[in-house]
Scaffold this motif. Structure first.
Motif, mmCIF file in Angstrom:
data_model
loop_
_atom_site.group_PDB
_atom_site.id
_atom_site.type_symbol
_atom_site.label_atom_id
_atom_site.label_comp_id
_atom_site.label_asym_id
_atom_site.label_seq_id
_atom_site.Cartn_x
_atom_site.Cartn_y
_atom_site.Cartn_z
ATOM 1 N N PRO A 1 0.813 -1.218 0.000
ATOM 2 C CA PRO A 1 0.000 0.000 0.000
ATOM 3 C C PRO A 1 0.847 1.270 0.000
ATOM 4 O O PRO A 1 1.806 1.410 0.751
ATOM 5 N N THR B 1 0.274 5.719 -1.318
ATOM 6 C CA THR B 1 -0.645 6.695 -1.902
ATOM 7 C C THR B 1 0.083 7.541 -2.934
ATOM 8 O O THR B 1 1.095 8.176 -2.628
ATOM 9 N N ARG C 1 -7.107 0.513 -4.791
ATOM 10 C CA ARG C 1 -7.082 0.488 -3.321
ATOM 11 C C ARG C 1 -5.656 0.481 -2.807
ATOM 12 O O ARG C 1 -5.320 1.206 -1.855
ATOM 13 N N LYS C 2 -4.780 -0.309 -3.432
ATOM 14 C CA LYS C 2 -3.404 -0.392 -2.957
ATOM 15 C C LYS C 2 -2.632 0.907 -3.207
ATOM 16 O O LYS C 2 -1.699 1.229 -2.468
ATOM 17 N N GLY D 1 -4.034 3.989 -3.330
ATOM 18 C CA GLY D 1 -4.750 5.156 -2.819
ATOM 19 C C GLY D 1 -5.364 5.996 -3.917
ATOM 20 O O GLY D 1 -5.402 7.229 -3.829
ATOM 21 N N LYS E 1 -8.342 6.919 -7.107
ATOM 22 C CA LYS E 1 -9.734 6.866 -7.542
ATOM 23 C C LYS E 1 -9.864 5.771 -8.591
ATOM 24 O O LYS E 1 -8.959 5.574 -9.403
#
Length: 330
Positions: A139, A141, A171-172, A174, A176
Protein backbone atom coordinates in the motif's frame (compact mmCIF):
# COMPACT_ATOMS: atom_id res chain seq x y z
CA UNK A 1 7.47 0.48 10.72
CA UNK A 2 4.65 1.89 12.87
CA UNK A 3 5.17 5.06 14.84
CA UNK A 4 4.00 3.64 18.16
CA UNK A 5 6.78 3.79 20.72
CA UNK A 6 8.31 0.54 21.91
CA UNK A 7 8.76 0.03 25.61
CA UNK A 8 12.39 -0.95 26.29
CA UNK A 9 12.34 -0.87 30.07
CA UNK A 10 13.23 -3.83 32.23
CA UNK A 11 9.59 -4.87 32.47
CA UNK A 12 7.93 -7.53 30.34
CA UNK A 13 7.13 -6.35 26.79
CA UNK A 14 3.70 -7.57 25.80
CA UNK A 15 0.95 -7.40 23.19
CA UNK A 16 1.54 -5.45 20.00
CA UNK A 17 4.76 -3.92 21.38
CA UNK A 18 6.62 -7.21 21.40
CA UNK A 19 5.74 -7.85 17.75
CA UNK A 20 7.04 -4.39 16.88
CA UNK A 21 10.16 -4.95 19.02
CA UNK A 22 10.96 -8.26 17.32
CA UNK A 23 10.49 -6.72 13.88
CA UNK A 24 12.69 -3.74 14.77
CA UNK A 25 15.49 -5.92 16.12
CA UNK A 26 15.41 -8.17 13.05
CA UNK A 27 14.93 -5.70 10.18
CA UNK A 28 16.49 -2.54 11.61
CA UNK A 29 19.15 -3.68 14.08
CA UNK A 30 20.15 -6.77 12.09
CA UNK A 31 19.95 -9.29 14.95
CA UNK A 32 19.34 -12.89 14.00
CA UNK A 33 16.41 -14.89 15.35
CA UNK A 34 18.45 -16.60 18.08
CA UNK A 35 19.79 -13.25 19.32
CA UNK A 36 16.28 -11.80 19.38
CA UNK A 37 14.98 -14.83 21.29
CA UNK A 38 17.67 -14.31 23.93
CA UNK A 39 16.97 -10.58 24.12
CA UNK A 40 13.21 -11.06 24.53
CA UNK A 41 13.52 -14.25 26.62
CA UNK A 42 11.33 -16.29 24.30
CA UNK A 43 11.93 -19.27 22.01
CA UNK A 44 13.23 -18.93 18.47
CA UNK A 45 9.92 -20.35 17.18
CA UNK A 46 8.10 -17.54 18.98
CA UNK A 47 10.33 -14.99 17.27
CA UNK A 48 9.46 -16.55 13.90
CA UNK A 49 5.78 -16.16 14.78
CA UNK A 50 6.29 -12.52 15.80
CA UNK A 51 8.00 -11.73 12.49
CA UNK A 52 5.26 -13.44 10.51
CA UNK A 53 2.63 -11.50 12.46
CA UNK A 54 4.46 -8.25 11.75
CA UNK A 55 4.33 -8.97 8.02
CA UNK A 56 0.66 -9.95 8.14
CA UNK A 57 -0.23 -6.74 10.00
CA UNK A 58 1.54 -4.67 7.38
CA UNK A 59 4.25 -3.42 9.74
CA UNK A 60 6.96 -4.62 7.37
CA UNK A 61 7.19 -3.59 3.73
CA UNK A 62 9.96 -5.47 1.93
CA UNK A 63 10.99 -4.10 -1.47
CA UNK A 64 13.91 -4.81 -3.75
CA UNK A 65 15.66 -2.15 -5.77
CA UNK A 66 14.78 -2.41 -9.46
CA UNK A 67 18.35 -1.92 -10.70
CA UNK A 68 19.64 -5.49 -10.24
CA UNK A 69 16.72 -6.80 -12.32
CA UNK A 70 16.79 -4.16 -15.06
CA UNK A 71 20.52 -3.72 -15.63
CA UNK A 72 21.76 -7.21 -16.46
CA UNK A 73 22.49 -8.64 -19.89
CA UNK A 74 19.11 -10.21 -20.75
CA UNK A 75 17.23 -7.07 -19.70
CA UNK A 76 19.44 -4.99 -22.00
CA UNK A 77 18.96 -7.50 -24.84
CA UNK A 78 15.18 -7.27 -24.47
CA UNK A 79 15.33 -3.48 -24.54
CA UNK A 80 17.53 -3.51 -27.63
CA UNK A 81 15.44 -6.08 -29.48
CA UNK A 82 12.03 -4.54 -28.75
CA UNK A 83 12.85 -0.85 -28.16
CA UNK A 84 11.69 -1.04 -24.56
CA UNK A 85 12.60 1.63 -22.05
CA UNK A 86 13.22 -1.01 -19.38
CA UNK A 87 12.82 -4.73 -18.73
CA UNK A 88 12.60 -6.33 -15.27
CA UNK A 89 13.79 -9.94 -15.48
CA UNK A 90 13.39 -12.21 -12.46
CA UNK A 91 15.60 -15.25 -11.76
CA UNK A 92 13.76 -18.53 -12.27
CA UNK A 93 14.26 -20.13 -8.87
CA UNK A 94 13.92 -23.89 -8.48
CA UNK A 95 10.14 -24.31 -8.39
CA UNK A 96 9.25 -24.38 -12.08
CA UNK A 97 6.80 -22.12 -13.91
CA UNK A 98 4.59 -21.53 -10.88
CA UNK A 99 7.51 -20.04 -8.95
CA UNK A 100 8.52 -18.03 -12.03
CA UNK A 101 4.99 -16.65 -12.27
CA UNK A 102 4.84 -15.77 -8.57
CA UNK A 103 8.20 -14.01 -8.75
CA UNK A 104 7.14 -12.05 -11.83
CA UNK A 105 3.93 -10.71 -10.28
CA UNK A 106 5.85 -9.75 -7.13
CA UNK A 107 8.43 -7.99 -9.29
CA UNK A 108 5.70 -6.14 -11.18
CA UNK A 109 4.02 -5.15 -7.93
CA UNK A 110 7.33 -3.88 -6.58
CA UNK A 111 8.18 -1.94 -9.76
CA UNK A 112 4.77 -0.46 -10.65
CA UNK A 113 4.59 2.36 -8.04
CA UNK A 114 7.97 3.70 -9.16
CA UNK A 115 6.63 3.98 -12.72
CA UNK A 116 3.69 6.15 -11.63
CA UNK A 117 3.47 9.85 -10.80
CA UNK A 118 0.84 12.16 -9.33
CA UNK A 119 -1.89 12.91 -11.86
CA UNK A 120 -1.40 9.72 -13.90
CA UNK A 121 -4.33 7.81 -15.41
CA UNK A 122 -3.52 4.09 -15.22
CA UNK A 123 -5.54 1.71 -17.38
CA UNK A 124 -5.71 -1.78 -15.87
CA UNK A 125 -6.49 -4.98 -17.79
CA UNK A 126 -7.83 -8.24 -16.41
CA UNK A 127 -6.79 -11.83 -15.71
CA UNK A 128 -4.97 -13.81 -13.06
CA UNK A 129 -1.63 -12.10 -13.72
CA UNK A 130 -3.11 -8.66 -13.06
CA UNK A 131 -5.15 -9.86 -10.10
CA UNK A 132 -2.10 -11.42 -8.44
CA UNK A 133 0.02 -8.36 -9.20
CA UNK A 134 -2.55 -6.16 -7.47
CA UNK A 135 -2.55 -8.49 -4.48
CA UNK A 136 1.23 -8.10 -4.08
CA UNK A 137 1.39 -4.29 -4.26
CA UNK A 138 2.48 -2.74 -0.97
CA UNK A 139 0.00 0.00 0.00
CA UNK A 140 1.15 3.48 -0.98
CA UNK A 141 -0.65 6.69 -1.90
CA UNK A 142 0.08 8.37 -5.24
CA UNK A 143 -1.73 11.74 -5.28
CA UNK A 144 -4.41 12.34 -7.90
CA UNK A 145 -3.93 8.91 -9.44
CA UNK A 146 -6.88 7.47 -11.36
CA UNK A 147 -7.15 3.74 -12.12
CA UNK A 148 -9.40 2.84 -15.04
CA UNK A 149 -10.80 -0.57 -15.97
CA UNK A 150 -9.96 -1.32 -19.59
CA UNK A 151 -12.29 -4.25 -20.30
CA UNK A 152 -15.88 -4.96 -19.33
CA UNK A 153 -16.85 -7.71 -16.90
CA UNK A 154 -16.80 -11.38 -17.74
CA UNK A 155 -17.06 -14.77 -16.10
CA UNK A 156 -13.82 -16.19 -14.78
CA UNK A 157 -12.69 -19.56 -13.43
CA UNK A 158 -10.51 -17.83 -10.82
CA UNK A 159 -13.26 -16.38 -8.63
CA UNK A 160 -12.76 -12.70 -9.46
CA UNK A 161 -13.94 -10.31 -12.16
CA UNK A 162 -12.30 -7.59 -14.24
CA UNK A 163 -13.54 -4.80 -11.98
CA UNK A 164 -11.88 -6.47 -8.98
CA UNK A 165 -8.50 -6.20 -10.73
CA UNK A 166 -8.81 -2.45 -11.23
CA UNK A 167 -10.43 -1.86 -7.84
CA UNK A 168 -7.64 -3.70 -6.02
CA UNK A 169 -4.92 -1.78 -7.83
CA UNK A 170 -6.68 1.48 -6.97
CA UNK A 171 -7.08 0.49 -3.32
CA UNK A 172 -3.40 -0.39 -2.96
CA UNK A 173 -2.27 2.87 -4.59
CA UNK A 174 -4.75 5.16 -2.82
CA UNK A 175 -6.32 6.04 -6.18
CA UNK A 176 -9.73 6.87 -7.54
CA UNK A 177 -11.18 3.96 -9.54
CA UNK A 178 -13.28 4.17 -12.69
CA UNK A 179 -14.92 0.80 -13.34
CA UNK A 180 -16.58 -0.20 -16.59
CA UNK A 181 -20.07 -1.25 -15.50
CA UNK A 182 -21.01 -3.40 -18.46
CA UNK A 183 -20.36 -6.97 -19.71
CA UNK A 184 -17.31 -7.41 -21.87
CA UNK A 185 -19.31 -9.33 -24.45
CA UNK A 186 -22.94 -8.72 -25.41
CA UNK A 187 -25.24 -11.09 -27.27
CA UNK A 188 -25.58 -8.84 -30.34
CA UNK A 189 -23.71 -5.91 -31.89
CA UNK A 190 -26.88 -3.84 -31.63
CA UNK A 191 -27.10 -4.20 -27.84
CA UNK A 192 -23.40 -3.40 -27.51
CA UNK A 193 -23.82 -0.26 -29.64
CA UNK A 194 -26.78 0.89 -27.54
CA UNK A 195 -24.87 0.40 -24.29
CA UNK A 196 -21.88 2.35 -25.59
CA UNK A 197 -24.21 5.34 -26.05
CA UNK A 198 -25.53 5.24 -22.48
CA UNK A 199 -24.24 8.30 -20.64
CA UNK A 200 -22.54 6.46 -17.78
CA UNK A 201 -20.90 3.91 -20.10
CA UNK A 202 -19.86 6.62 -22.56
CA UNK A 203 -18.19 8.54 -19.72
CA UNK A 204 -16.35 5.41 -18.60
CA UNK A 205 -15.17 4.73 -22.16
CA UNK A 206 -13.96 8.34 -22.39
CA UNK A 207 -11.97 7.74 -19.21
CA UNK A 208 -10.19 4.88 -20.98
CA UNK A 209 -9.15 7.32 -23.71
CA UNK A 210 -7.52 9.52 -21.04
CA UNK A 211 -5.12 6.79 -19.85
CA UNK A 212 -1.50 7.74 -20.17
CA UNK A 213 -0.18 4.51 -18.65
CA UNK A 214 -1.34 0.88 -18.77
CA UNK A 215 -0.86 -2.39 -16.88
CA UNK A 216 -1.66 -5.53 -18.85
CA UNK A 217 -0.82 -9.14 -19.63
CA UNK A 218 -1.24 -11.13 -22.84
CA UNK A 219 -2.98 -14.42 -23.49
CA UNK A 220 -2.20 -17.23 -25.85
CA UNK A 221 -4.47 -18.59 -28.57
CA UNK A 222 -4.52 -22.06 -27.03
CA UNK A 223 -7.85 -23.71 -26.31
CA UNK A 224 -7.21 -23.62 -22.56
CA UNK A 225 -6.38 -19.91 -22.55
CA UNK A 226 -8.27 -17.34 -20.49
CA UNK A 227 -10.10 -15.97 -23.54
CA UNK A 228 -11.94 -19.31 -23.73
CA UNK A 229 -12.25 -20.22 -20.04
CA UNK A 230 -13.69 -16.77 -19.27
CA UNK A 231 -16.43 -17.25 -21.83
CA UNK A 232 -15.37 -14.44 -24.16
CA UNK A 233 -14.64 -16.80 -27.05
CA UNK A 234 -15.90 -20.28 -27.80
CA UNK A 235 -13.57 -22.92 -29.19
CA UNK A 236 -15.10 -22.27 -32.61
CA UNK A 237 -14.52 -18.52 -32.22
CA UNK A 238 -10.90 -19.16 -31.29
CA UNK A 239 -10.39 -21.39 -34.32
CA UNK A 240 -11.85 -18.66 -36.57
CA UNK A 241 -9.51 -15.99 -35.26
CA UNK A 242 -6.46 -18.28 -35.43
CA UNK A 243 -7.35 -19.17 -39.02
CA UNK A 244 -7.37 -15.46 -39.76
CA UNK A 245 -3.92 -14.88 -38.28
CA UNK A 246 -4.46 -14.39 -34.54
CA UNK A 247 -1.29 -14.94 -32.49
CA UNK A 248 -2.29 -13.56 -29.09
CA UNK A 249 -4.95 -11.90 -26.99
CA UNK A 250 -4.64 -8.36 -25.63
CA UNK A 251 -7.37 -6.99 -23.34
CA UNK A 252 -9.83 -9.50 -24.75
CA UNK A 253 -9.01 -8.68 -28.38
CA UNK A 254 -7.09 -10.81 -30.86
CA UNK A 255 -3.88 -9.52 -32.46
CA UNK A 256 -1.75 -11.02 -35.21
CA UNK A 257 1.98 -11.80 -35.15
CA UNK A 258 2.79 -8.18 -35.96
CA UNK A 259 0.54 -6.87 -33.21
CA UNK A 260 -2.22 -5.63 -35.52
CA UNK A 261 -5.85 -6.22 -34.46
CA UNK A 262 -7.62 -9.17 -36.04
CA UNK A 263 -11.19 -8.00 -36.51
CA UNK A 264 -13.83 -10.70 -36.40
CA UNK A 265 -17.32 -11.74 -35.33
CA UNK A 266 -16.81 -10.95 -31.63
CA UNK A 267 -15.43 -7.43 -31.91
CA UNK A 268 -18.66 -5.51 -32.51
CA UNK A 269 -20.20 -7.30 -29.53
CA UNK A 270 -17.40 -6.31 -27.15
CA UNK A 271 -17.10 -3.28 -24.90
CA UNK A 272 -13.65 -2.23 -23.80
CA UNK A 273 -10.44 -0.74 -25.03
CA UNK A 274 -9.43 -1.25 -28.66
CA UNK A 275 -5.85 -2.54 -29.11
CA UNK A 276 -4.84 0.47 -31.20
CA UNK A 277 -5.79 2.77 -28.29
CA UNK A 278 -3.12 1.07 -26.16
CA UNK A 279 -0.28 2.29 -28.36
CA UNK A 280 1.75 5.40 -27.75
CA UNK A 281 1.30 5.53 -23.98
CA UNK A 282 3.91 7.07 -21.70
CA UNK A 283 4.18 3.67 -20.02
CA UNK A 284 2.80 0.30 -21.07
CA UNK A 285 3.75 -2.33 -18.49
CA UNK A 286 3.46 -5.88 -19.85
CA UNK A 287 3.63 -8.68 -17.27
CA UNK A 288 3.77 -12.22 -18.67
CA UNK A 289 5.53 -15.51 -17.92
CA UNK A 290 5.64 -18.90 -19.60
CA UNK A 291 6.96 -20.38 -22.82
CA UNK A 292 3.38 -20.81 -24.05
CA UNK A 293 2.95 -17.02 -23.80
CA UNK A 294 6.01 -16.05 -25.84
CA UNK A 295 4.23 -15.99 -29.22
CA UNK A 296 1.59 -13.64 -27.80
CA UNK A 297 4.25 -11.58 -26.00
CA UNK A 298 6.21 -11.20 -29.22
CA UNK A 299 3.06 -10.03 -31.01
CA UNK A 300 2.34 -7.43 -28.31
CA UNK A 301 5.93 -6.19 -28.33
CA UNK A 302 6.02 -5.94 -32.11
CA UNK A 303 2.74 -4.05 -32.00
CA UNK A 304 4.26 -1.33 -29.81
CA UNK A 305 1.92 -1.81 -26.86
CA UNK A 306 4.63 -2.14 -24.21
CA UNK A 307 7.35 0.22 -23.06
CA UNK A 308 8.23 -1.87 -19.99
CA UNK A 309 8.29 -5.64 -19.51
CA UNK A 310 8.29 -7.94 -16.47
CA UNK A 311 9.05 -11.60 -17.04
CA UNK A 312 11.20 -14.54 -15.93
CA UNK A 313 14.68 -15.33 -17.18
CA UNK A 314 13.58 -18.49 -19.00
CA UNK A 315 10.65 -16.72 -20.65
CA UNK A 316 12.96 -13.88 -21.69
CA UNK A 317 15.39 -16.33 -23.27
CA UNK A 318 12.58 -18.09 -25.18
CA UNK A 319 11.23 -14.72 -26.30
CA UNK A 320 14.60 -13.54 -27.60
CA UNK A 321 15.19 -16.87 -29.36
CA UNK A 322 11.75 -16.74 -30.97
CA UNK A 323 12.34 -13.17 -32.17
CA UNK A 324 15.78 -14.04 -33.57
CA UNK A 325 14.40 -17.07 -35.45
CA UNK A 326 11.62 -14.95 -36.89
CA UNK A 327 14.13 -12.34 -38.07
CA UNK A 328 16.29 -15.02 -39.66
CA UNK A 329 13.28 -16.55 -41.43
CA UNK A 330 12.25 -13.14 -42.74
Amino acid sequence: MPSASVRRSAGQISGEDIVVEAAWLYYHDGLNQNEIAARLKVSRATVVNYLQEARERGYINITLAAEPFTNHRIAHELCGMFELRAAYVLPDGAGGELEQFERAVRGAANWLPSLLAPGDRLGVAWGKTIYDTADQIEPVTIPDLEVIQLVGSMATPYGFSAEVCSSNVARKLGAKCVNLHVPALLSTPQIAAMLRKEAIIAAQLEAIDRCNKTLFAVGSCDHDSHIVTSGIASHADLDWYVAHGAAGVLCGRFIDAGGEPVRGPLDERMIGVEPTALRGKQTGLLVSVGQEKTVAMLAALRGGYATHLVTSRTTAEHLLSLAERAETAA
